[in-house]
Design a protein around this motif. Structure first.
Motif, PDB file in Angstrom:
ATOM      1  N   GLY A   1       0.807  -1.214   0.000  1.00 44.10           N
ATOM      2  CA  GLY A   1       0.000   0.000   0.000  1.00 44.10           C
ATOM      3  C   GLY A   1       0.837   1.259   0.000  1.00 44.10           C
ATOM      4  N   TRP A   2       1.918   1.245   0.792  1.00 40.75           N
ATOM      5  CA  TRP A   2       2.779   2.423   0.884  1.00 40.75           C
ATOM      6  C   TRP A   2       3.445   2.714  -0.456  1.00 40.75           C
ATOM      7  N   LEU A   3       3.957   1.641  -1.116  1.00 43.25           N
ATOM      8  CA  LEU A   3       4.625   1.811  -2.398  1.00 43.25           C
ATOM      9  C   LEU A   3       3.655   2.362  -3.431  1.00 43.25           C
ATOM     10  N   SER A   4       2.419   1.837  -3.387  1.00 40.41           N
ATOM     11  CA  SER A   4       1.416   2.277  -4.356  1.00 40.41           C
ATOM     12  C   SER A   4       0.986   3.709  -4.091  1.00 40.41           C
ATOM     13  N   ALA A   5       0.813   4.056  -2.806  1.00 43.86           N
ATOM     14  CA  ALA A   5       0.320   5.391  -2.481  1.00 43.86           C
ATOM     15  C   ALA A   5       1.396   6.453  -2.674  1.00 43.86           C
ATOM     16  N   SER A   6       2.672   6.113  -2.376  1.00 40.02           N
ATOM     17  CA  SER A   6       3.715   7.131  -2.425  1.00 40.02           C
ATOM     18  C   SER A   6       4.301   7.301  -3.812  1.00 40.02           C
ATOM     19  N   PHE A   7       4.464   6.201  -4.563  1.00 37.26           N
ATOM     20  CA  PHE A   7       5.165   6.306  -5.840  1.00 37.26           C
ATOM     21  C   PHE A   7       4.271   5.984  -7.029  1.00 37.26           C
ATOM     22  N   GLY A   8       3.043   5.539  -6.768  1.00 34.75           N
ATOM     23  CA  GLY A   8       2.137   5.244  -7.861  1.00 34.75           C
ATOM     24  C   GLY A   8       2.604   4.122  -8.769  1.00 34.75           C
ATOM     25  N   LEU A   9       3.350   3.174  -8.223  1.00 33.50           N
ATOM     26  CA  LEU A   9       3.835   2.069  -9.044  1.00 33.50           C
ATOM     27  C   LEU A   9       2.680   1.124  -9.387  1.00 33.50           C
ATOM     28  N   PRO A  10       2.801   0.353 -10.482  1.00 34.92           N
ATOM     29  CA  PRO A  10       1.725  -0.582 -10.843  1.00 34.92           C
ATOM     30  C   PRO A  10       1.539  -1.670  -9.789  1.00 34.92           C
ATOM     31  N   VAL A  11       0.337  -2.232  -9.802  1.00 36.02           N
ATOM     32  CA  VAL A  11      -0.052  -3.181  -8.769  1.00 36.02           C
ATOM     33  C   VAL A  11       0.865  -4.402  -8.732  1.00 36.02           C
ATOM     34  N   SER A  12       1.254  -4.887  -9.914  1.00 39.43           N
ATOM     35  CA  SER A  12       2.086  -6.094  -9.945  1.00 39.43           C
ATOM     36  C   SER A  12       3.389  -5.871  -9.190  1.00 39.43           C
TER      37      SER A  12
ATOM     38  N   SER B   1      -7.437  -4.841  -2.979  1.00 36.01           N
ATOM     39  CA  SER B   1      -8.843  -5.166  -3.233  1.00 36.01           C
ATOM     40  C   SER B   1      -9.766  -4.209  -2.527  1.00 36.01           C
ATOM     41  N   PHE B   2      -9.365  -3.761  -1.314  1.00 33.63           N
ATOM     42  CA  PHE B   2     -10.287  -2.944  -0.529  1.00 33.63           C
ATOM     43  C   PHE B   2      -9.868  -1.478  -0.491  1.00 33.63           C
ATOM     44  N   SER B   3      -8.744  -1.148  -1.178  1.00 28.30           N
ATOM     45  CA  SER B   3      -8.322   0.237  -1.423  1.00 28.30           C
ATOM     46  C   SER B   3      -8.035   1.047  -0.173  1.00 28.30           C
ATOM     47  N   TYR B   4      -8.162   0.443   0.991  1.00 30.09           N
ATOM     48  CA  TYR B   4      -7.934   1.213   2.211  1.00 30.09           C
ATOM     49  C   TYR B   4      -7.476   0.255   3.303  1.00 30.09           C
ATOM     50  N   ILE B   5      -6.389   0.583   3.987  1.00 33.13           N
ATOM     51  CA  ILE B   5      -5.937  -0.270   5.076  1.00 33.13           C
ATOM     52  C   ILE B   5      -5.732   0.561   6.324  1.00 33.13           C
ATOM     53  N   GLU B   6      -6.122   0.006   7.459  1.00 32.26           N
ATOM     54  CA  GLU B   6      -5.806   0.630   8.739  1.00 32.26           C
ATOM     55  C   GLU B   6      -5.360  -0.487   9.671  1.00 32.26           C
ATOM     56  N   ILE B   7      -4.498  -0.127  10.623  1.00 27.11           N
ATOM     57  CA  ILE B   7      -3.839  -1.152  11.415  1.00 27.11           C
ATOM     58  C   ILE B   7      -4.823  -1.865  12.330  1.00 27.11           C
ATOM     59  N   GLN B   8      -5.948  -1.204  12.664  1.00 30.78           N
ATOM     60  CA  GLN B   8      -6.944  -1.869  13.503  1.00 30.78           C
ATOM     61  C   GLN B   8      -7.526  -3.099  12.809  1.00 30.78           C
ATOM     62  N   GLY B   9      -7.414  -3.129  11.478  1.00 26.99           N
ATOM     63  CA  GLY B   9      -7.901  -4.296  10.741  1.00 26.99           C
ATOM     64  C   GLY B   9      -6.979  -5.496  10.849  1.00 26.99           C
ATOM     65  N   PHE B  10      -5.794  -5.310  11.441  1.00 25.85           N
ATOM     66  CA  PHE B  10      -4.843  -6.423  11.570  1.00 25.85           C
ATOM     67  C   PHE B  10      -4.576  -6.695  13.047  1.00 25.85           C
TER      68      PHE B  10
ATOM     69  N   VAL C   1      -5.200   3.176  -0.701  1.00 26.15           N
ATOM     70  CA  VAL C   1      -4.327   2.576  -1.703  1.00 26.15           C
ATOM     71  C   VAL C   1      -4.927   2.834  -3.068  1.00 26.15           C
ATOM     72  N   PRO C   2      -4.189   3.505  -3.973  1.00 27.03           N
ATOM     73  CA  PRO C   2      -4.790   3.868  -5.264  1.00 27.03           C
ATOM     74  C   PRO C   2      -5.039   2.680  -6.200  1.00 27.03           C
ATOM     75  N   GLY C   3      -4.051   1.816  -6.412  1.00 25.00           N
ATOM     76  CA  GLY C   3      -4.219   0.748  -7.396  1.00 25.00           C
ATOM     77  C   GLY C   3      -5.327  -0.211  -6.983  1.00 25.00           C
TER      78      GLY C   3
END
Lengths: 305, 305
Positions: free
Chosen positions: A47-58, A190-199, A116-118
């Motif tokens: 999520g961090w890589l996707s949100a900060s650098f906009g790299l592709p999902v793969s 898949s869910f586009s959003y993560i928070e630590i309370q979910g883990f 998470v954007p992707g």
């Protein structure tokens, strides 16, 4: 495909991968009660890589898998020096440390979580779940799988027979961590959003229960356990209100009935766990059961050689 | 002076952890069983105390009870709950093959109970935290500039008395001798005339008593109970138990106080967000570097669960 079923299928696929990630260490006799921690590492690095650098999902998911796998191997060396209760506590503590570290870290969003954007569709997770299932079945059929089972049954004897116990255990832990990281990465996208309370710790408990209730002797166990317990709440979601309505009408009451509390699902999961441990502690699917259900049997099975 | 005040506060906070940590260490030291229902029992004591003092007895048998009677009733209920847990987690569970995950059966079963009990309380009383009307709260003593609240002082004294009583009981009484024999080797104890089936419930009665008292004292001290109150205390008590050494009662006392100290000092110097990392980091380090803890025996919990 409606959004409801797409959501259920992706969570089912993610849970299956997650359960396999816990299954591989458990199959070698190491209870891992820190699943949520590893999943959080995978989800947050993707999520961090996707949100900060906009790299592709793969790229982001692969990065998440690699990070989690490396952390798994690195943590395995000290953690696997411990045994029994200590191992359970150490993995549990590891998950709590990860959760605490993410909670107090600014770039990872802290308690706010990150979006998470992707975005990936449900079928991506399902395809991955299929691939992982095939991979684990293959792995358990190889010599490596055999040594895992041997270590699970008796560590000292396997050591005497020339199995490098420590290497196999570290490898099992690392592969398991990588799979858990994969499930985390898929979850994040898949869910586009993560928070630590979910883990939280309950997630680690649930996934360990899936694996143990499904059975740790064969690779069928986690598949059955995760599928059953992911779909059970969904089934109960419609069955429970219907039951309550029925009971209420029996007593002659009319009008709108408040739906029963969500918590009943977890009461049922817990009660099933307790009952399973009393009546069938080896889990739902066992090795003998799989052999009995096979249509084609190896010719020499059960014959003295 | 502020630091000294924090130090006093940390001892008061630690005394709650101590009671719960002693409950953990008792089951692990004697039965080799990590009982995950302990935080839930603690929560049940608090919530039942609140329910009895707010609603009174069920079925309209009485009005709201005064708080001391309500708390006594809550402790009794907690002991009963603990005995129910014993029935299902420990009594009927015998390992069949002796492989490495089978010893985890009571642990997994107690995880199931955690889900059942916690969610039943949530269904019954909702998830909000509730105000507990204890004694008129502002009993504060000023000892040379340090403020000490009287209920906290009382609970510290109660904790000390319990731990002393427990040590005496285990060292000198007939039941205590049986408990030590079971801790050494359950089968041999059984052969030599210790009635395991009657002595094992004693451990669970003590567990219920300790958790009940801890919950009651918590309710008096903080004036607030909630279905989630067990998680935080429970996990910190585990940390305290491990730091002090598994299976050692005085280790649990020391560890609980150390955790209280770490928590207060972390809040004082770094802020509340880093508490989790510090406490669990200390636990993880203890497990990896010095697994027997400060006062523990290095045989307990190894290889078995």
């Amino acid at each position: 495909m409606s959004g409801y079923w797409a959501g259920i299928l992706s969570i089912l696929a993610i849970n299956i991968i997650f359960a396999y990630g816990i299954f591989i260490p458990v199959a070698s006799g190491q209870l891992n009660l820190g699943g949520a921690g590893f999943q959080a590492v995978g989800a947050y690095s993707a999520g961090w890589l996707s949100a900060s650098f906009g790299l592709p999902v793969s790229v982001t998911i692969a990065f998440g898998v690699i990070v989690t796998g490396v952390i798994g191997v690195l943590i395995a060396f000290p953690i696997l020096r411990t045994k029994g209760v200590y191992l359970v506590l150490a993995t549990f503590a590891f998950a709590e440390v990860i959760a605490g570290a993410i909670l107090s870290s600014e770039p990872l969003g802290g308690a706010m979580g990150i979006s998470v954007p992707g975005y990936i569709d449900w079928y991506v997770s399902v395809i991955f779940a299929g691939l992982v299932t095939v991979f684990v079945f293959y792995l358990m059929a190889t010599r490596f799988g055999l040594t895992i089972r041997a270590i699970h049954d008796d560590e000292d004897v396997s050591d005497l027979m020339g199995v490098s116990v420590r290497n196999v255990k570290v490898a099992a832990f690392g592969i398991g961590a990588a799979l858990t990281g994969l499930s985390g990465g898929l979850y994040a996208h898949s869910f586009s959003y993560i928070e630590i309370q979910g883990f939280n710790a309950l997630v680690s408990i649930y996934v360990l229960l899936y694996v143990l209730l499904g059975g740790t002797q064969t690779a069928w166990g986690p598949l059955v356990g995760a599928t059953f317990f992911t779909l059970l709440p969904e089934a109960l979601r419609s069955v429970l209100p219907a039951t309550k309505n029925f009971l209420v009408t029996l007593f002659g009451e009319t009008g709108i009935v408040a739906p029963p509390d969500e918590s009943w699902r977890f009461v049922i999961l817990g009660a099933l766990t307790v009952l399973m441990m009393v009546f069938r502690p080896e889990g739902l699917v066992t090795r003998t059961m799989v052999e009995r259900l096979q249509f084609w049997r190896p010719a020499n099975r059960g014959v003295t050689q | 002076m502020l630091l000294l005040q924090q130090f006093v506060n940390s001892i008061m906070l630690g005394s709650v952890y101590v009671t719960v940590a002693v409950a953990f260490t008792l089951t692990i030291g004697i039965l080799n069983f990590l009982n995950f229902t302990i935080p839930t029992l603690f929560m049940i004591a608090g919530m039942m105390g609140w329910a009895l003092s707010y609603y009174g007895l069920p079925l309209g048998l009485s009005g709201p009870l005064p708080w001391p009677i309500a708390l006594m009733g809550a402790v009794v209920l907690t002991i009963i709950a603990s005995l129910i847990v014993e029935r299902f987690t420990f009594r009927y569970l015998k390992t069949k093959y002796g492989d490495s995950t089978e010893h985890a059966i009571p642990l997994v079963s107690s995880l199931g109970f955690l889900l059942v009990l916690e969610n039943l309380v949530r269904i019954g009383y909702g998830t909000d935290s509730r105000r507990f009307e204890g004694p008129d709260a502002d009993l504060t003593m000023n000892i040379g500039g340090i403020f000490v609240r009287v209920p906290q002082l009382v609970s510290l004294a109660v904790t000390v008395v319990i731990v002393l009583g427990l040590t005496m009981m285990i060292k000198h009484s007939r039941i205590g001798r049986g408990l030590r024999a079971i801790a050494e080797n359950p089968d041999a104890a059984n052969i030599l005339g210790v009635d395991t089936r009657r002595i094992v419930p004693v451990v669970f009665i003590l567990t219920g008593l300790l958790c009940g008292l801890a919950g009651a004292l918590f309710a008096i001290n903080y004036g607030e109970v909630s279905p989630a109150m067990g998680e935080d205390i429970g996990t910190k008590a585990i940390a305290g138990m491990v730091i002090g050494g598994l299976g050692s009662i005085w280790g649990a006392v020391l560890g609980g106080l150390i955790v209280g100290l770490i928590e207060m000092m972390t809040v004082h110097f770094f802020g509340a967000d880093t508490v989790q990392v510090m406490v669990w980091g200390a636990l993880l380090l203890t497990l990896l570097a010095y697994p027997s803890g400060l006062l523990g025996h290095n045989t307990i919990g190894k290889g078995k669960l």
